[in-house]
Design an enzyme around this catalytic site. Structure first.
Site, PDB file in Angstrom:
ATOM      1  N   ARG A   1      -1.062 -14.697   3.365  1.00  0.00           N
ATOM      2  CA  ARG A   1      -2.039 -14.071   4.269  1.00  0.00           C
ATOM      3  C   ARG A   1      -1.514 -14.095   5.714  1.00  0.00           C
ATOM      4  NH1 ARG A   1      -6.550 -10.818   3.657  1.00  0.00           N
ATOM      5  NH2 ARG A   1      -7.939 -11.229   5.378  1.00  0.00           N
TER       6      ARG A   1
ATOM      7  N   ARG B   1       2.688  -6.824   9.048  1.00  0.00           N
ATOM      8  CA  ARG B   1       1.992  -5.741   9.763  1.00  0.00           C
ATOM      9  C   ARG B   1       2.452  -5.648  11.211  1.00  0.00           C
ATOM     10  NH1 ARG B   1      -3.834  -7.441   7.164  1.00  0.00           N
ATOM     11  NH2 ARG B   1      -3.833  -6.049   5.360  1.00  0.00           N
TER      12      ARG B   1
ATOM     13  N   ASN C   1      -1.940   0.000   6.961  1.00  0.00           N
ATOM     14  CA  ASN C   1      -1.480  -1.339   7.365  1.00  0.00           C
ATOM     15  C   ASN C   1      -0.612  -2.036   6.311  1.00  0.00           C
ATOM     16  OD1 ASN C   1      -3.546  -2.016   5.649  1.00  0.00           O
ATOM     17  ND2 ASN C   1      -4.688  -3.266   7.112  1.00  0.00           N
TER      18      ASN C   1
ATOM     19  N   GLU D   1      -8.856 -10.550  -8.123  1.00  0.00           N
ATOM     20  CA  GLU D   1      -7.976  -9.395  -7.903  1.00  0.00           C
ATOM     21  C   GLU D   1      -6.837  -9.356  -8.931  1.00  0.00           C
ATOM     22  OE1 GLU D   1      -7.089  -9.885  -3.720  1.00  0.00           O
ATOM     23  OE2 GLU D   1      -9.134  -9.309  -3.152  1.00  0.00           O
TER      24      GLU D   1
ATOM     25  N   PHE E   1     -15.875   3.347   6.829  1.00  0.00           N
ATOM     26  CA  PHE E   1     -14.453   3.655   6.675  1.00  0.00           C
ATOM     27  C   PHE E   1     -14.015   3.713   5.210  1.00  0.00           C
ATOM     28  CE2 PHE E   1     -14.606  -1.021   7.281  1.00  0.00           C
ATOM     29  CZ  PHE E   1     -13.922  -1.438   6.145  1.00  0.00           C
TER      30      PHE E   1
ATOM     31  N   HIS F   1      -1.825  -5.408   1.280  1.00  0.00           N
ATOM     32  CA  HIS F   1      -3.048  -6.178   1.037  1.00  0.00           C
ATOM     33  C   HIS F   1      -2.654  -7.562   0.574  1.00  0.00           C
ATOM     34  CE1 HIS F   1      -6.733  -7.705  -0.692  1.00  0.00           C
ATOM     35  NE2 HIS F   1      -6.008  -8.035  -1.744  1.00  0.00           N
TER      36      HIS F   1
ATOM     37  N   TYR G   1     -12.321  -3.083  -3.661  1.00  0.00           N
ATOM     38  CA  TYR G   1     -12.919  -3.082  -2.327  1.00  0.00           C
ATOM     39  C   TYR G   1     -14.446  -3.078  -2.385  1.00  0.00           C
ATOM     40  CZ  TYR G   1      -8.384  -2.275  -0.029  1.00  0.00           C
ATOM     41  OH  TYR G   1      -7.099  -2.403   0.460  1.00  0.00           O
TER      42      TYR G   1
ATOM     43  N   LYS H   1       0.839  -1.202   0.000  1.00  0.00           N
ATOM     44  CA  LYS H   1       0.000   0.000   0.000  1.00  0.00           C
ATOM     45  C   LYS H   1       0.883   1.264   0.000  1.00  0.00           C
ATOM     46  CE  LYS H   1      -3.875  -2.437   2.162  1.00  0.00           C
ATOM     47  NZ  LYS H   1      -4.821  -2.514   3.308  1.00  0.00           N
TER      48      LYS H   1
ATOM     49  N   THR I   1      -5.505  -7.884  10.335  1.00  0.00           N
ATOM     50  CA  THR I   1      -5.827  -6.626   9.660  1.00  0.00           C
ATOM     51  C   THR I   1      -5.339  -5.404  10.434  1.00  0.00           C
ATOM     52  OG1 THR I   1      -7.802  -7.705   8.794  1.00  0.00           O
ATOM     53  CG2 THR I   1      -7.731  -5.308   8.639  1.00  0.00           C
TER      54      THR I   1
HETATM   55  N1  LIG Z   1     -12.734  -0.359  10.791  1.00  0.00           N
HETATM   56  C1  LIG Z   1     -11.855   0.056   9.868  1.00  0.00           C
HETATM   57  N2  LIG Z   1     -11.406   1.331   9.881  1.00  0.00           N
HETATM   58  C2  LIG Z   1     -10.529   1.772   8.962  1.00  0.00           C
HETATM   59  N3  LIG Z   1     -10.027   1.017   7.977  1.00  0.00           N
HETATM   60  C3  LIG Z   1     -10.425  -0.261   7.934  1.00  0.00           C
HETATM   61  C4  LIG Z   1     -11.359  -0.815   8.873  1.00  0.00           C
HETATM   62  N4  LIG Z   1     -11.560  -2.117   8.556  1.00  0.00           N
HETATM   63  C5  LIG Z   1     -10.802  -2.349   7.483  1.00  0.00           C
HETATM   64  N5  LIG Z   1     -10.121  -1.253   7.115  1.00  0.00           N
HETATM   65  C6  LIG Z   1      -9.218  -1.109   5.981  1.00  0.00           C
HETATM   66  O1  LIG Z   1      -9.791  -1.823   4.903  1.00  0.00           O
HETATM   67  C7  LIG Z   1      -8.895  -2.832   4.460  1.00  0.00           C
HETATM   68  C8  LIG Z   1      -9.696  -4.028   4.015  1.00  0.00           C
HETATM   69  O2  LIG Z   1     -10.322  -4.624   5.132  1.00  0.00           O
HETATM   70  P1  LIG Z   1     -10.461  -6.206   5.220  1.00  0.00           P
HETATM   71  O3  LIG Z   1     -11.518  -6.498   6.208  1.00  0.00           O
HETATM   72  O4  LIG Z   1     -10.589  -6.773   3.835  1.00  0.00           O
HETATM   73  O5  LIG Z   1      -9.080  -6.626   5.887  1.00  0.00           O
HETATM   74  P2  LIG Z   1      -7.891  -7.476   5.318  1.00  0.00           P
HETATM   75  O6  LIG Z   1      -8.441  -8.521   4.383  1.00  0.00           O
HETATM   76  O7  LIG Z   1      -7.026  -7.936   6.435  1.00  0.00           O
HETATM   77  O8  LIG Z   1      -7.077  -6.375   4.547  1.00  0.00           O
HETATM   78  P3  LIG Z   1      -6.775  -6.305   3.024  1.00  0.00           P
HETATM   79  O9  LIG Z   1      -8.056  -6.616   2.274  1.00  0.00           O
HETATM   80  O10 LIG Z   1      -6.299  -4.881   2.817  1.00  0.00           O
HETATM   81  O11 LIG Z   1      -5.712  -7.324   2.804  1.00  0.00           O
HETATM   82  C9  LIG Z   1      -7.975  -3.093   5.644  1.00  0.00           C
HETATM   83  O12 LIG Z   1      -6.735  -3.611   5.260  1.00  0.00           O
HETATM   84  C10 LIG Z   1      -7.848  -1.713   6.250  1.00  0.00           C
HETATM   85  O13 LIG Z   1      -6.867  -0.948   5.532  1.00  0.00           O
HETATM   86 MG   LIG Z   2      -9.515  -8.105   2.620  1.00  0.00          MG
END
Ligand SMILES: Nc1ncnc2c1ncn2[C@@H]1O[C@H](COP(=O)(O)OP(=O)(O)OP(=O)(O)O)[C@@H](O)[C@H]1O
Ligand SMILES: [Mg+2]
Length: 132
Positions: A86, A103, A113, A127, A58, A116, A50, A10, A92
Protein backbone atom coordinates in the site's frame (compact mmCIF):
# COMPACT_ATOMS: atom_id res chain seq x y z
CA UNK A 1 3.50 -11.58 10.14
CA UNK A 2 3.57 -13.20 6.70
CA UNK A 3 0.41 -12.15 4.89
CA UNK A 4 -1.08 -11.95 1.41
CA UNK A 5 -2.23 -8.82 -0.33
CA UNK A 6 -3.85 -8.21 -3.68
CA UNK A 7 -2.91 -5.79 -6.43
CA UNK A 8 -3.89 -5.18 -9.97
CA UNK A 9 -2.07 -3.02 -12.46
CA UNK A 10 -4.84 -0.93 -14.00
CA UNK A 11 -5.40 -0.65 -17.78
CA UNK A 12 -3.29 2.51 -18.12
CA UNK A 13 -0.35 0.82 -16.36
CA UNK A 14 -0.56 -2.23 -18.61
CA UNK A 15 -0.92 -0.13 -21.75
CA UNK A 16 2.10 1.96 -20.79
CA UNK A 17 4.26 -1.13 -20.31
CA UNK A 18 4.72 -0.68 -16.56
CA UNK A 19 3.97 -4.28 -15.54
CA UNK A 20 7.61 -5.36 -15.28
CA UNK A 21 8.67 -2.19 -13.47
CA UNK A 22 5.89 -2.47 -10.88
CA UNK A 23 6.45 -6.19 -10.21
CA UNK A 24 10.22 -5.63 -10.06
CA UNK A 25 9.74 -3.17 -7.23
CA UNK A 26 7.78 -5.69 -5.15
CA UNK A 27 10.39 -8.39 -5.75
CA UNK A 28 13.23 -5.98 -4.99
CA UNK A 29 11.55 -5.20 -1.67
CA UNK A 30 11.69 -8.90 -0.78
CA UNK A 31 8.04 -9.73 -1.46
CA UNK A 32 6.91 -12.79 -3.42
CA UNK A 33 4.51 -12.91 -6.36
CA UNK A 34 2.45 -15.96 -5.45
CA UNK A 35 -0.18 -15.70 -8.22
CA UNK A 36 -0.20 -13.62 -11.40
CA UNK A 37 -2.59 -13.26 -14.33
CA UNK A 38 -3.57 -10.92 -17.14
CA UNK A 39 -7.31 -10.55 -17.48
CA UNK A 40 -10.11 -8.18 -18.39
CA UNK A 41 -12.32 -6.89 -15.56
CA UNK A 42 -16.00 -7.37 -16.41
CA UNK A 43 -18.65 -4.85 -15.41
CA UNK A 44 -19.90 -7.28 -12.74
CA UNK A 45 -16.44 -7.77 -11.28
CA UNK A 46 -15.93 -3.99 -11.19
CA UNK A 47 -19.22 -3.59 -9.28
CA UNK A 48 -18.18 -6.27 -6.82
CA UNK A 49 -14.63 -5.01 -6.33
CA UNK A 50 -15.66 -1.36 -5.97
CA UNK A 51 -18.90 -2.02 -4.02
CA UNK A 52 -18.00 0.73 -1.52
CA UNK A 53 -17.84 3.29 -4.37
CA UNK A 54 -20.83 2.25 -6.45
CA UNK A 55 -23.02 5.15 -5.32
CA UNK A 56 -20.28 7.76 -5.76
CA UNK A 57 -20.41 10.27 -8.60
CA UNK A 58 -17.04 9.16 -9.99
CA UNK A 59 -17.99 5.46 -10.17
CA UNK A 60 -19.31 5.46 -13.75
CA UNK A 61 -15.98 6.84 -14.99
CA UNK A 62 -14.02 4.48 -12.74
CA UNK A 63 -15.93 1.47 -14.09
CA UNK A 64 -15.37 2.56 -17.67
CA UNK A 65 -11.65 2.98 -16.99
CA UNK A 66 -11.10 -0.27 -15.15
CA UNK A 67 -12.96 -2.32 -17.78
CA UNK A 68 -11.36 -0.49 -20.73
CA UNK A 69 -8.48 -2.93 -21.29
CA UNK A 70 -6.55 -5.76 -19.69
CA UNK A 71 -5.24 -5.57 -16.15
CA UNK A 72 -2.55 -7.67 -14.50
CA UNK A 73 -3.69 -9.04 -11.14
CA UNK A 74 -1.37 -10.52 -8.53
CA UNK A 75 -1.26 -11.92 -5.03
CA UNK A 76 1.78 -10.52 -3.24
CA UNK A 77 3.03 -12.34 -0.18
CA UNK A 78 5.50 -11.46 2.54
CA UNK A 79 6.11 -9.85 5.91
CA UNK A 80 3.46 -7.14 6.46
CA UNK A 81 2.76 -7.18 2.74
CA UNK A 82 -0.56 -5.29 2.99
CA UNK A 83 1.05 -2.19 4.47
CA UNK A 84 4.31 -2.52 2.55
CA UNK A 85 2.54 -2.70 -0.82
CA UNK A 86 0.00 0.00 0.00
CA UNK A 87 2.80 2.42 0.93
CA UNK A 88 4.78 1.53 -2.17
CA UNK A 89 1.74 2.43 -4.30
CA UNK A 90 1.43 5.91 -2.74
CA UNK A 91 -1.51 8.24 -2.11
CA UNK A 92 -4.66 7.72 -4.19
CA UNK A 93 -4.16 10.94 -6.14
CA UNK A 94 -0.80 10.69 -7.96
CA UNK A 95 -0.28 14.44 -7.71
CA UNK A 96 -0.12 13.93 -3.92
CA UNK A 97 1.83 10.65 -3.99
CA UNK A 98 5.40 10.94 -2.75
CA UNK A 99 8.19 10.55 -5.31
CA UNK A 100 9.56 7.03 -4.97
CA UNK A 101 6.09 5.52 -4.83
CA UNK A 102 4.58 3.87 -7.91
CA UNK A 103 1.89 6.50 -8.37
CA UNK A 104 4.33 9.28 -7.43
CA UNK A 105 6.83 8.13 -10.03
CA UNK A 106 4.48 7.22 -12.90
CA UNK A 107 1.16 9.00 -12.45
CA UNK A 108 -0.29 12.46 -12.65
CA UNK A 109 -4.07 12.11 -12.46
CA UNK A 110 -6.61 10.48 -10.14
CA UNK A 111 -8.57 8.90 -12.96
CA UNK A 112 -5.51 6.94 -14.20
CA UNK A 113 -3.53 6.01 -11.11
CA UNK A 114 -1.82 2.86 -12.41
CA UNK A 115 -2.38 0.38 -9.61
CA UNK A 116 -4.84 -0.89 -7.04
CA UNK A 117 -3.77 -2.41 -3.73
CA UNK A 118 -5.85 -3.81 -0.87
CA UNK A 119 -6.26 -1.51 2.13
CA UNK A 120 -6.32 -4.22 4.82
CA UNK A 121 -6.12 -7.96 5.43
CA UNK A 122 -9.89 -8.43 5.24
CA UNK A 123 -10.25 -6.55 1.97
CA UNK A 124 -7.22 -8.47 0.64
CA UNK A 125 -8.93 -11.81 1.36
CA UNK A 126 -12.18 -10.63 -0.23
CA UNK A 127 -10.47 -9.20 -3.32
CA UNK A 128 -8.31 -12.31 -3.79
CA UNK A 129 -11.43 -14.48 -3.82
CA UNK A 130 -13.08 -12.11 -6.31
CA UNK A 131 -10.16 -12.25 -8.75
CA UNK A 132 -8.54 -15.70 -8.26
N1 LIG B 1 -12.82 11.72 -6.58
C1 LIG B 1 -12.47 10.77 -7.47
N2 LIG B 1 -12.56 11.01 -8.79
C2 LIG B 1 -12.22 10.08 -9.70
N3 LIG B 1 -11.77 8.86 -9.39
C3 LIG B 1 -11.64 8.58 -8.09
C4 LIG B 1 -11.98 9.51 -7.05
N4 LIG B 1 -11.75 8.93 -5.85
C5 LIG B 1 -11.30 7.70 -6.13
N5 LIG B 1 -11.22 7.49 -7.46
C6 LIG B 1 -10.81 6.28 -8.14
O1 LIG B 1 -11.34 5.19 -7.41
C7 LIG B 1 -10.29 4.34 -6.97
C8 LIG B 1 -10.66 3.78 -5.62
O2 LIG B 1 -10.67 4.81 -4.66
P1 LIG B 1 -10.15 4.53 -3.18
O3 LIG B 1 -10.69 5.60 -2.32
O4 LIG B 1 -10.44 3.10 -2.82
O5 LIG B 1 -8.59 4.78 -3.31
P2 LIG B 1 -7.38 3.80 -3.16
O6 LIG B 1 -7.73 2.76 -2.12
O7 LIG B 1 -6.13 4.57 -2.97
O8 LIG B 1 -7.31 3.18 -4.60
P3 LIG B 1 -7.50 1.69 -5.01
O9 LIG B 1 -8.72 1.16 -4.29
O10 LIG B 1 -7.69 1.76 -6.52
O11 LIG B 1 -6.24 1.02 -4.60
C9 LIG B 1 -9.05 5.22 -6.97
O12 LIG B 1 -7.87 4.48 -7.10
C10 LIG B 1 -9.30 6.11 -8.16
O13 LIG B 1 -8.93 5.43 -9.37
MG1 LIG C 1 -9.33 1.40 -2.28
Amino acid sequence: MIEKTFIFIKPDGVERGLVGEVLRRFEQRGLTISELKKMTVSGDLSDKHYAEHIEKPFYAGLKEYVTSGPVVAAIIEGENSVKAVREMCGATNPIESAPGTIRGDFGLTLDANIIHSSDGTESAAREISNFF
